[in-house]
Design an enzyme around this catalytic site. Structure first.
Site, PDB file in Angstrom:
ATOM      1  N   SER A 132     -14.267  -0.648   7.809  1.00  0.00           N
ATOM      2  CA  SER A 132     -14.132   0.378   6.778  1.00  0.00           C
ATOM      3  C   SER A 132     -15.439   0.605   6.052  1.00  0.00           C
ATOM      4  O   SER A 132     -16.224  -0.314   5.848  1.00  0.00           O
ATOM      5  CB  SER A 132     -13.059  -0.003   5.749  1.00  0.00           C
ATOM      6  OG  SER A 132     -12.992   1.005   4.754  1.00  0.00           O
ATOM      7  N   LYS A 187      -6.220  -3.233   8.274  1.00  0.00           N
ATOM      8  CA  LYS A 187      -7.029  -2.009   8.117  1.00  0.00           C
ATOM      9  C   LYS A 187      -6.117  -0.794   7.921  1.00  0.00           C
ATOM     10  O   LYS A 187      -6.399   0.096   7.126  1.00  0.00           O
ATOM     11  CB  LYS A 187      -7.921  -1.814   9.352  1.00  0.00           C
ATOM     12  CG  LYS A 187      -8.675  -0.463   9.397  1.00  0.00           C
ATOM     13  CD  LYS A 187      -9.623  -0.289   8.232  1.00  0.00           C
ATOM     14  CE  LYS A 187     -10.632   0.818   8.392  1.00  0.00           C
ATOM     15  NZ  LYS A 187     -10.175   2.164   8.534  1.00  0.00           N
ATOM     16  N   HIS A 190      -4.892  -0.871   4.425  1.00  0.00           N
ATOM     17  CA  HIS A 190      -6.053  -0.483   3.598  1.00  0.00           C
ATOM     18  C   HIS A 190      -6.107   1.046   3.519  1.00  0.00           C
ATOM     19  O   HIS A 190      -6.274   1.623   2.450  1.00  0.00           O
ATOM     20  CB  HIS A 190      -7.338  -1.042   4.215  1.00  0.00           C
ATOM     21  CG  HIS A 190      -8.604  -0.368   3.761  1.00  0.00           C
ATOM     22  ND1 HIS A 190      -8.961   0.897   4.181  1.00  0.00           N
ATOM     23  CD2 HIS A 190      -9.588  -0.767   2.924  1.00  0.00           C
ATOM     24  CE1 HIS A 190     -10.108   1.241   3.613  1.00  0.00           C
ATOM     25  NE2 HIS A 190     -10.508   0.242   2.853  1.00  0.00           N
ATOM     26  N   ASN A 191      -5.934   1.715   4.663  1.00  0.00           N
ATOM     27  CA  ASN A 191      -5.988   3.177   4.682  1.00  0.00           C
ATOM     28  C   ASN A 191      -4.815   3.785   3.924  1.00  0.00           C
ATOM     29  O   ASN A 191      -4.957   4.823   3.276  1.00  0.00           O
ATOM     30  CB  ASN A 191      -6.007   3.696   6.126  1.00  0.00           C
ATOM     31  CG  ASN A 191      -7.355   3.448   6.800  1.00  0.00           C
ATOM     32  OD1 ASN A 191      -8.122   2.596   6.376  1.00  0.00           O
ATOM     33  ND2 ASN A 191      -7.637   4.189   7.840  1.00  0.00           N
ATOM     34  N   GLU A 194      -5.632   3.609   0.406  1.00  0.00           N
ATOM     35  CA  GLU A 194      -6.658   4.638   0.181  1.00  0.00           C
ATOM     36  C   GLU A 194      -5.993   6.009  -0.031  1.00  0.00           C
ATOM     37  O   GLU A 194      -6.382   6.762  -0.926  1.00  0.00           O
ATOM     38  CB  GLU A 194      -7.580   4.644   1.404  1.00  0.00           C
ATOM     39  CG  GLU A 194      -8.670   5.666   1.447  1.00  0.00           C
ATOM     40  CD  GLU A 194      -9.343   5.652   2.831  1.00  0.00           C
ATOM     41  OE1 GLU A 194      -9.392   6.737   3.451  1.00  0.00           O
ATOM     42  OE2 GLU A 194      -9.781   4.581   3.299  1.00  0.00           O
TER      43      GLU A 194
END
Length: 485
Positions: A132, A187, A190-191, A194
């Site tokens: 990232s 990940k 995480h997105n 976000e």
């Protein structure tokens, strides 16, 4: 002929090129390969220009693989799905037992687990590594989330520790995440977080602009100010920058000329699907996905606006004078409180998956590696890390004593902002979803007793009681019929 390089990288779009240059700059000679050979030459050229970095280009897969020291390590940065399988097939024809492939793309975690098994049968090691930070992060220091073979991780740990973003008080933004597809899964979440962050910031902007009538200059100043306090983060910083950019094709500011339709690559959707699969409430992240879907209906929204204006339902923005300073302060607090809920949902999702798969993921350590390099990097993550340091088995971030106090201190402002938005006809789905999540989570008793009674009435699904153990079924229909006569 160049000596054997330390590592190879296949796939030289923007992310791949930048990561290769980053690795070379940290002192590790690297071989690069791409199916379209012009990209190889471009990368080698950039390496010369950016400081004669030790990057060696190869136009065919065989000489590329053979140029790397054994046991060989190759990072792939190609599009998720079929292109990954194709690249693996191309490379593994020349790899030998003990060599290692690392997928640095946004891959679905089950694909990584399938590939790890297949590689294992060939005697090859495999890692799925979340990367990232966008192109800037890849070049200067990303946040790295490797999962899969621990043996493979140990082999390139020295490279990853140098290549990752460096945070002064907590070290390089990389850790061995866990087994299987855990790196990709982390990940993905995480997105999702976000998505939630970006939506909440957009709502803060909408309320300040639509209700508070702040100009772009004022918005830039407000966000710059916010970026000095508790909201200090990459996304707040770039938002402040965006408000200051003038349009290069006409008058006014560029942000006002950007079409209000949001694109997406799919990781946010996967996050919401996983939340549903695992029965984990993630309403803030879900609302951000819904907001993107609705933004896509631009033509329909333009028509709907006409219908409701014709029906006398125009802008119902409250005309009462707004105290700008008070509004700015309230919105800051509402944004922070909503953000706590969004991160709590993401962390709960990671924990639920970790339990299901036996990954034993360390939530505090994940918060630490997100402090730098990645898109959601923020000072706030340090508080999350400390919360898990205090209690690794924390049920929910909301009940950590420090976060609980922060929410209690901000809840009046948070409610004022959501109420003001509702009364002004401005949608704040993320802030509203966060508030509803908090209000449900903090109540000892919810109206779910009625829903369970309904399920038992029409489907004999049974219910439990608050006063005795066991499952019960009542013939509600008969009793109701009886009471009517």
């Amino acid at each position: 002929m160049a000596p054997p390089t330390r590592i190879g990288l296949a796939g030289l779009a923007v992310m791949g090129q930048n990561l290769a240059l980053n690795i070379a700059e940290k002192g590790f000679p690297i071989s690069v390969y791409n199916r379209t050979t012009s990209k190889v030459d471009e990368t080698v050229e950039r390496a010369k220009v950016e400081g004669n970095l030790p990057v060696y280009g190869f136009h065919d897969p065989e000489s590329f693989v053979n140029s790397i020291q054994k046991p060989r390590v190759v990072i792939m940065l190609v599009k998720a799905g079929a292109p990954v399988d194709q690249t693996i097939k191309t490379l593994s024809a020349y790899l030998e037992k003990g060599d290692c492939i690392i997928d640095g793309g946004n891959e679905w975690y089950e694909n990584t687990e399938r590939r790890e098994k297949a590689m294992n049968e060939l005697g090859l090691l495999y890692l799925g590594m979340g990367v990232s930070g966008g192109e800037e992060g890849a070049r200067k220091g990303p946040s790295l989330m490797p999962g899969g073979s621990f043996e493979a991780y140990k082999y390139i740990e020295d490279i990853l520790l140098k290549v990752a973003a460096q945070v002064p008080d907590s070290g390089p933004c990389v850790t061995y995440v866990g087994k299987g597809g855990s790196g990709n899964f982390v990940k993905m979440v995480h997105n999702g977080i976000e998505y939630g962050d970006m939506q909440l910031i957009a709502e803060a902007y909408d309320v300040l602009k639509s209700v508070g009538k702040l100009s772009n200059e004022e918005l830039r100043d407000v966000f710059s100010e916010w970026n000095k306090g508790e909201l200090l983060s990459f996304l707040i910083e770039i938002t402040a920058d965006i408000f200051g950019i003038k349009d290069d094709k006409g008058d006014g500011y560029l942000v006002d000329k950007v079409l209000d339709k949001t694109g997406m690559k799919g990781t946010g959707k996967w996050t919401v699907q996983q939340a549903a699969e695992l029965s984990v409430a993630a309403p803030t992240i879900e609302s951000s996905l819904d907001a993107r879907f609705l933004s896509g209906l631009k033509e329909e929204r333009v028509e709907a606006a006409k219908v409701f204006q014709a029906g006398g339902f125009g802008d119902i923005l409250a005309d009462q004078p707004v105290d700008k300073q008070q509004l700015i302060n309230d919105v800051r607090q509402a944004l922070y409180a909503s953000k706590i809920c969004s991160y709590a949902q993401g962390m709960n999702l990671i924990r639920a998956k970790s339990i299901e798969k036996g990954w034993d993921l360390k939530l505090g350590e994940l918060a630490r590696i997100w402090k730098g390099g990645c898109i959601i990097r923020a000072i706030f993550l340090d508080r999350i890390k400390k919360a898990y340091d205090r209690n690794p088995n924390l049920a929910n971030l909301l009940v950590d004593p420090e976060f609980a106090k922060e929410i209690i201190d901000r809840q009046a402002a948070w409610r004022r902002v959501v109420s003001l938005a509702i009364n002004s006809g401005i949608s704040t789905p993320g802030m509203s979803a966060s508030l509803a999540y908090f209000d449900s989570y903090r109540r000892a008793r919810l109206p779910a007793n009625l829903v369970q009674a309904q399920r038992d009435y029409f489907g004999a699904h049974t219910y439990e009681r608050i006063d005795t153990e066991g499952s019960f079924h009542t013939e509600w229909f008969k009793l109701a019929k009886h009471s009517k006569y």
